[in-house]
Motif scaffolding. Structure first.
Motif, mmCIF file in Angstrom:
data_model
loop_
_atom_site.group_PDB
_atom_site.id
_atom_site.type_symbol
_atom_site.label_atom_id
_atom_site.label_comp_id
_atom_site.label_asym_id
_atom_site.label_seq_id
_atom_site.Cartn_x
_atom_site.Cartn_y
_atom_site.Cartn_z
ATOM 1 N N THR A 1 0.845 -1.402 0.014
ATOM 2 C CA THR A 1 -0.050 -0.047 0.088
ATOM 3 C C THR A 1 0.948 1.156 -0.028
ATOM 4 O OG1 THR A 1 -0.333 -0.227 2.267
ATOM 5 C CG2 THR A 1 -2.017 -1.219 1.079
ATOM 6 N N ALA A 2 2.116 1.070 0.385
ATOM 7 C CA ALA A 2 2.931 2.282 0.314
ATOM 8 C C ALA A 2 3.327 2.867 -1.098
ATOM 9 C CB ALA A 2 4.291 1.994 1.324
ATOM 10 N N VAL A 3 3.249 1.651 -2.157
ATOM 11 C CA VAL A 3 3.487 1.931 -3.336
ATOM 12 C C VAL A 3 2.457 2.706 -4.133
ATOM 13 C CG1 VAL A 3 4.233 1.021 -5.625
ATOM 14 C CG2 VAL A 3 4.925 0.227 -3.463
ATOM 15 N N VAL B 1 4.420 6.401 -8.910
ATOM 16 C CA VAL B 1 4.723 7.923 -8.907
ATOM 17 C C VAL B 1 5.084 8.421 -7.569
ATOM 18 C CG1 VAL B 1 2.771 8.535 -10.520
ATOM 19 C CG2 VAL B 1 2.035 8.455 -8.134
ATOM 20 N N ASN B 2 5.402 7.567 -6.652
ATOM 21 C CA ASN B 2 5.903 8.083 -5.156
ATOM 22 C C ASN B 2 7.415 7.682 -5.141
ATOM 23 O OD1 ASN B 2 5.079 5.399 -4.814
ATOM 24 N ND2 ASN B 2 4.667 6.042 -2.701
ATOM 25 N N PHE B 3 8.105 7.446 -6.246
ATOM 26 C CA PHE B 3 9.681 7.302 -6.032
ATOM 27 C C PHE B 3 10.249 8.689 -6.006
ATOM 28 C CE2 PHE B 3 9.735 2.829 -8.307
ATOM 29 C CZ PHE B 3 9.651 1.990 -6.874
ATOM 30 N N PRO B 4 11.357 8.619 -5.246
ATOM 31 C CA PRO B 4 12.358 9.728 -5.321
ATOM 32 C C PRO B 4 12.817 10.123 -6.809
ATOM 33 C CG PRO B 4 13.774 8.114 -4.189
ATOM 34 C CD PRO B 4 12.120 7.586 -4.522
ATOM 35 N N ASN C 1 -7.047 10.121 -16.068
ATOM 36 C CA ASN C 1 -5.623 10.046 -15.714
ATOM 37 C C ASN C 1 -5.597 10.484 -14.226
ATOM 38 O OD1 ASN C 1 -4.477 9.789 -18.233
ATOM 39 N ND2 ASN C 1 -4.556 12.139 -18.835
ATOM 40 N N GLY C 2 -4.711 9.681 -13.647
ATOM 41 C CA GLY C 2 -4.259 9.835 -11.975
ATOM 42 C C GLY C 2 -4.947 8.800 -11.250
ATOM 43 N N ALA C 3 -5.794 7.887 -12.047
ATOM 44 C CA ALA C 3 -6.584 6.961 -11.318
ATOM 45 C C ALA C 3 -5.665 5.981 -10.656
ATOM 46 C CB ALA C 3 -7.459 6.162 -12.558
ATOM 47 N N THR C 4 -6.058 5.535 -9.390
ATOM 48 C CA THR C 4 -5.400 4.662 -8.520
ATOM 49 C C THR C 4 -5.516 3.208 -9.354
ATOM 50 O OG1 THR C 4 -6.967 4.281 -6.991
ATOM 51 C CG2 THR C 4 -5.436 5.810 -6.709
ATOM 52 N N VAL C 5 -4.468 2.537 -8.911
ATOM 53 C CA VAL C 5 -4.046 0.973 -9.290
ATOM 54 C C VAL C 5 -4.118 0.222 -7.966
ATOM 55 C CG1 VAL C 5 -3.168 -0.754 -10.510
ATOM 56 C CG2 VAL C 5 -3.097 1.485 -11.543
#
Length: 111
Positions: free
Chosen positions: A11-13, A70-73, A106-110
């Motif tokens: 869930t953190a990804v 989208v939440n990698f540095p 666009n931006g929909a969560t997976v």
């Protein structure tokens, strides 16, 4: 199979759907790659590079929806700053992009 993870790890990804709005060659890349600009809706536009030149032309990629983390540095690749990671299945030396079967926002969560 890799190491087992906890549900909280998954869930953190932050996996999102975006649309590729610009594709450029990336001659400075170590391996053949494209520079992609991807619209993630309310999350904004992010850039990345992808080694997907064996199966996809620039024309095939433009306006195509993809799935990305989208939440990698941010990561410096040559003179280019990558802001997300496009997901694909590896088949030998080819990478087949993951994408929704039907268009989504666009931006929909997976999940």
């Amino acid at each position: 199979m890799s190491n087992t993870i906890q549900f909280e790890d998954f869930t953190a990804v932050d996996l999102r759907v975006g649309t590729i709005v610009e594709v450029n060659d990336f001659p400075e890349a170590r391996n053949p790659a494209y520079q992609l600009t991807i619209d993630f809706g309310d999350l904004g536009v992010k850039k990345t590079s992808a080694q997907i030149t064996t199966l996809y032309t620039k024309e095939m990629l433009l306006n195509r929806q993809i799935v990305a983390v989208v939440n990698f540095p941010k990561k410096q690749i040559a003179k280019f700053m990558s802001e997300c990671l496009v997901l694909g299945a590896v088949n030998g030396k080819d990478v087949i992009l993951l994408n929704p079967d039907t268009p989504v926002k666009n931006g929909a969560t997976v999940n």
